[in-house]
Design a protein around this motif. Structure first.
Motif, short mmCIF file in Angstrom:
data_model
loop_
_atom_site.label_atom_id
_atom_site.label_comp_id
_atom_site.label_asym_id
_atom_site.label_seq_id
_atom_site.Cartn_x
_atom_site.Cartn_y
_atom_site.Cartn_z
N UNK A 169 0.85 -1.19 0.00
CA UNK A 169 0.00 0.00 0.00
C UNK A 169 0.88 1.24 0.00
N UNK A 170 0.69 2.10 -1.00
CA UNK A 170 1.41 3.36 -1.09
C UNK A 170 0.58 4.46 -0.44
N UNK A 171 1.16 5.11 0.54
CA UNK A 171 0.50 6.22 1.23
C UNK A 171 1.11 7.54 0.77
N UNK A 172 0.26 8.53 0.57
CA UNK A 172 0.74 9.85 0.14
C UNK A 172 0.19 10.91 1.10
N UNK A 173 1.10 11.69 1.66
CA UNK A 173 0.76 12.76 2.58
C UNK A 173 1.40 14.07 2.10
N UNK A 174 0.84 15.18 2.54
CA UNK A 174 1.48 16.48 2.29
C UNK A 174 2.78 16.57 3.07
N UNK A 175 2.72 16.19 4.34
CA UNK A 175 3.90 16.15 5.20
C UNK A 175 3.80 14.89 6.06
N UNK A 176 4.94 14.42 6.54
CA UNK A 176 4.94 13.24 7.41
C UNK A 176 5.90 13.50 8.57
N UNK A 177 5.31 13.74 9.73
CA UNK A 177 6.11 13.96 10.94
C UNK A 177 6.48 12.61 11.55
N UNK A 178 7.34 12.63 12.53
CA UNK A 178 7.68 11.41 13.24
C UNK A 178 6.44 10.79 13.88
N UNK A 179 5.54 11.64 14.35
CA UNK A 179 4.29 11.15 14.94
C UNK A 179 3.47 10.38 13.90
N UNK A 180 3.40 10.91 12.68
CA UNK A 180 2.67 10.24 11.61
C UNK A 180 3.28 8.88 11.31
N UNK A 181 4.61 8.83 11.22
CA UNK A 181 5.28 7.56 10.93
C UNK A 181 5.02 6.53 12.01
N UNK A 182 5.03 6.96 13.27
CA UNK A 182 4.79 6.03 14.37
C UNK A 182 3.35 5.51 14.35
N UNK A 183 2.41 6.37 13.96
CA UNK A 183 1.02 5.93 13.87
C UNK A 183 0.84 4.90 12.76
#
Length: 256
Positions: A52-66
């Protein structure tokens, strides 16, 4: 969640369960999520991941951990997910020919265009058509990379490990599809592509055998299978240089 084997209906239930988890966690902050690879293909098997390819505007460390937490949640239920991620600024619409997806570019864009299944947002690769010369360059590089990685694997890794053996088999499958792509031949289904390989190339080895290994006995790949795979990967590498050297800076005389 339901453990996936080879039933497409059950597979789709898991995909939409993953979709719900992503939306519950990220809401509108997730730009797109695209299912691709073997997930919806004929070679999905017991050892396969959900790509699964995920696309975000930004990816913080919090996003990665989630995201990692979602992956762990499903892993605990026996569902393996391979999340890949891009920022919107990584996409071809922003980077053009400098787009890069791990270690490739042209083939994966064509794959995502043809078979990518959007479960959130729209598919930014829709309508892409691979340039023939770019695809040939990438085929030469990738097939040489597979040959290099095969040697490295056999020398340095534990081949009693079933996962390492399976990598060699997968490189035979992907390498066959890359060589076909170099001729401008792309397929919605890997089985269809591999079944056409023998009609397009002079090969004593039918790559369909590697697809069957991956599907039917991924935990039982033998020493003989490994030797066959290694020889086939080297055949693909030699064949790519011979076929496409007119489009590259290679200046070697090799016969396919």
């Amino acid at each position: 969640m339901v453990r996936i084997m080879d039933n497409m209906e059950m597979r789709m239930k898991n995909i939409f369960s993953i979709r719900k988890s992503l939306l519950d966690t990220f809401g509108n902050s997730i730009h797109a999520a695209i299912v691709y690879g073997s997930t919806l293909n004929a070679d999905f098997c017991e050892t396969s991941d959900y790509d699964i390819l995920l696309i975000f505007e930004t990816m913080s460390m919090t996003t990665l951990k989630k995201i990692h937490s979602i992956k762990d949640q499903y892993a605990n239920c026996g569902v393996r997910i391979d999340f890949n991620s891009h920022l919107t600024s990584d996409l071809p619409s922003e980077r053009g020919g400098l787009y890069w997806h791990n270690n490739r570019s042209v083939f994966v864009q064509q794959e995502l265009s043809m078979t990518g299944y959007s479960i959130i947002g729209s598919n930014p690769f829709a309508g892409y058509r691979a340039d023939e010369r770019d695809m040939q360059d990438e085929a030469v590089r990738m097939l040489n990379s597979f040959a290099y990685q095969a040697r490295k694997m056999i020398i340095n890794k534990d081949l009693n490990n079933a996962e390492n053996r399976l990598f060699l088999v997968k490189w035979c499958i992907y390498g066959s599809l890359y060589l076909l792509a170099g001729k401008g031949l792309f397929y919605n289904n890997r089985r269809d592509g591999l079944s056409q390989f023998i009609t397009e190339f002079k090969s004593d080895i039918d790559p369909m055998c590697f697809l069957q290994m991956k599907i039917d006995r991924p935990e039982m790949i033998s020493d003989e299978d490994i030797e066959l795979a290694y020889n086939y990967i080297n055949y693909l590498d030699t064949c790519a240089v011979s076929m496409f050297k007119h489009n590259t800076r290679y200046n070697v005389e090799l016969a396919c």
